[in-house]
Design an enzyme around this catalytic site. Sequence first.
Site, short mmCIF file in Angstrom:
data_model
loop_
_atom_site.label_atom_id
_atom_site.label_comp_id
_atom_site.label_asym_id
_atom_site.label_seq_id
_atom_site.Cartn_x
_atom_site.Cartn_y
_atom_site.Cartn_z
N GLU A 133 15.13 4.21 32.80
CA GLU A 133 14.86 3.03 32.04
C GLU A 133 15.78 2.21 32.11
O GLU A 133 17.63 2.96 32.05
CB GLU A 133 14.39 3.09 30.31
CG GLU A 133 12.93 3.99 30.50
CD GLU A 133 12.79 4.00 29.58
OE1 GLU A 133 13.19 3.73 28.14
OE2 GLU A 133 10.99 4.45 28.93
N HIS A 253 11.32 -7.80 23.97
CA HIS A 253 10.83 -6.46 25.42
C HIS A 253 10.01 -7.52 26.54
O HIS A 253 9.27 -8.33 26.38
CB HIS A 253 9.73 -5.76 25.67
CG HIS A 253 9.44 -4.16 26.14
ND1 HIS A 253 9.31 -4.85 27.49
CD2 HIS A 253 9.98 -3.48 25.72
CE1 HIS A 253 9.21 -2.93 28.02
NE2 HIS A 253 9.16 -3.22 27.57
N ARG A 299 17.53 -4.91 28.24
CA ARG A 299 16.56 -5.03 28.27
C ARG A 299 16.81 -6.85 27.54
O ARG A 299 15.94 -7.95 28.07
CB ARG A 299 15.34 -5.63 27.09
CG ARG A 299 15.36 -3.70 26.62
CD ARG A 299 14.21 -3.41 25.65
NE ARG A 299 14.11 -1.62 26.19
CZ ARG A 299 12.55 -1.27 25.47
NH1 ARG A 299 12.63 -1.54 24.72
NH2 ARG A 299 12.76 -0.29 26.20
N HIS A 358 10.14 -7.00 19.66
CA HIS A 358 9.46 -5.62 20.17
C HIS A 358 9.99 -4.42 18.92
O HIS A 358 9.30 -3.12 18.79
CB HIS A 358 9.99 -4.62 21.66
CG HIS A 358 10.07 -3.70 21.86
ND1 HIS A 358 8.27 -3.53 22.10
CD2 HIS A 358 10.31 -3.12 21.95
CE1 HIS A 358 8.43 -2.02 22.16
NE2 HIS A 358 9.72 -1.27 22.51
N ARG A 393 19.35 -2.78 21.13
CA ARG A 393 19.04 -0.58 21.05
C ARG A 393 18.37 -0.33 23.07
O ARG A 393 17.97 -1.49 23.51
CB ARG A 393 18.11 -0.71 20.46
CG ARG A 393 17.25 0.87 20.85
CD ARG A 393 15.87 0.91 19.30
NE ARG A 393 14.52 -0.25 20.03
CZ ARG A 393 13.62 0.55 21.20
NH1 ARG A 393 14.15 1.47 21.63
NH2 ARG A 393 13.53 -0.27 22.08
C1 SIN Z 1 8.87 0.88 27.19
O1 SIN Z 1 8.34 1.96 26.91
O2 SIN Z 1 9.31 0.08 27.62
C2 SIN Z 1 9.59 0.86 25.49
C3 SIN Z 1 10.40 2.03 25.36
C4 SIN Z 1 11.35 1.39 24.21
O3 SIN Z 1 11.38 0.65 23.56
O4 SIN Z 1 12.62 2.37 23.73
#
Ligand code: SIN
Length: 554
Positions: A133, A253, A299, A358, A393
């Site tokens: 991620e 997000h 993000r 988010h 975060r």
């Molecule tokens: C996501 O699945 O994109 C969210 C994961 C997160 O907020 O840590």
Amino acid sequence: MGTVFDDRRYLIPFRSSLLPQIFTDVLVIGAGVAGLRAAIEAAEQGADVIVLSKDSLRLTNTAWAQGGVAGVLRDDDSTRSHIEDTMVAGADLCDQAAVRLVVEQGPPLLHELIDWGMQFDRSDAGELLVGREGGHSASRIFHAGGDATGAELERCLARRVELNDNIRLFDQCFSLDLITPSDEPGAPVLGAVTHHARFGLQMIWARTTILASGGAGQLYRETTNPKPATADGLAMAYRAGATLADMAFVQFHPTTLYLPGASRSLISEAVRGEGAHLLDDAGERFMVAVHPLAELAPRDVVARAIVQQIAQQGGKHVWLDCRHIDGFQSRFPGIFAELSRFELDPRRDLIPVHPAAHYMVGGVRSDLQGQTDVAGLLVAGEVASTGLHGANRLASNSLLEGLVFGQITGARAAEQARTNGSRTGPVSIVSDIRPSAQGEIDLADVCSSLQSAMWRNVGIERNGTKLHDAVDMLTFWARYTLDKIFDEPRGWEVQNMLLAGSLVARSAEWREESRGVHTRTDYADAEPRFRVHDLWRRGTPTPATTPLVEEVPA
Ligand code: SIN
């Protein structure tokens, strides 16, 4: 803060002696990962525990988490790299001690989860599958059910709770306020006054209260969070005298489904981890020019780039292109099903996406034991501000933090139950509030005005004028909403949202810099003088500040 937010110690009038009384060693408010893990720890160490869930366990931010849990479980990864990635994402505002603690203590808790029956996804050969991620320099995201990690985690912990006779779980139980024997600063928390859907108001007395009430996404018109995420824990802690920190930092997000009438369903960052591209209206990958990690930049970078792209090209969204991802349906079955409801097929169609609120990065300030500055009150999970996340975060660090601080606070509460002698309460608490002389209000209208104002003025890009206007608007609405006495949760939620929203707006107005998720168009850079945590406490109109915790204390 302004007096309108500080007037009332409690949301409702009550006399503790006239209400039904319930006693426990440990009261856990919230039933996501942090709350359930805390309850399990405390109960397994012999304490008597009550867990309160405002709604059902299916409607927690944990249960809705898609991407996964970050953790260093593989030989080709390292603790050091996870610490570095967390600190970089946190934009120089993380407490290093908290980062080290969570990254180091997380892996054994992940193994323990597996022993408890958590079904992480595995290859045919039985190896744990791992994803990537944004902001992570290694693949270290462990997932379950493809994109249903949170639901599987909630199931696993809830099962463990069910098997433990020391734990009572009350669902549909709204916590109105933490109770203290007096309104004096420093008075200890002795439990909570609650409202159960069937049994009405109750006093729950506890030697230790663990606040794990989750997030605040409903402060915003656009959010990935479920309906119960209305910032109740933040507001309750504030009224009880606890210090809140870094409230300006709300994470947006980048990719939620953007269709008129559809809920803003999350399209997990793991989808971009599998190679999905963000496209502009001309079909070009605009992130390539923005950041070396392109779609896998942190993000805040991606969310801002999307907003700027939309401002340039017009319209309401950009596009997510997943057409080249093999096996989308089996890797992301939940997202695939959600898209099918709108006749979108990610193997064929581009997906319209837009950012949404988010995760609440700021929260109730705690030390590395989860201890707040109010005796008897511990915090864990999203409602807490442990210093782990800094100004932003890192993806999938939140479930990890919930596990670690759930375990720590549960153990601490059990120890307090063993050493604290006789049971807490009951003491006489009288909340004497006069009904407002002003007439009825339209709560739904106040709520939607608040959510729109937060989105417009305290959203992804902010400036001093808009923030000042937001503070004024929220104060004005609060004047004729906080003076009312409501007798059902929706009223209490809106009162809590006004208070928490105002703290976010004030903190954002005070922080005259851009850092992490907090972007000020009038102060484009991070400023050394703001490399501090801002602290908000009932009765003090301006924030105090505290330096970062750089080292692990001996
Ligand atoms: C996501 O699945 O994109 C969210 C994961 C997160 O907020 O840590």
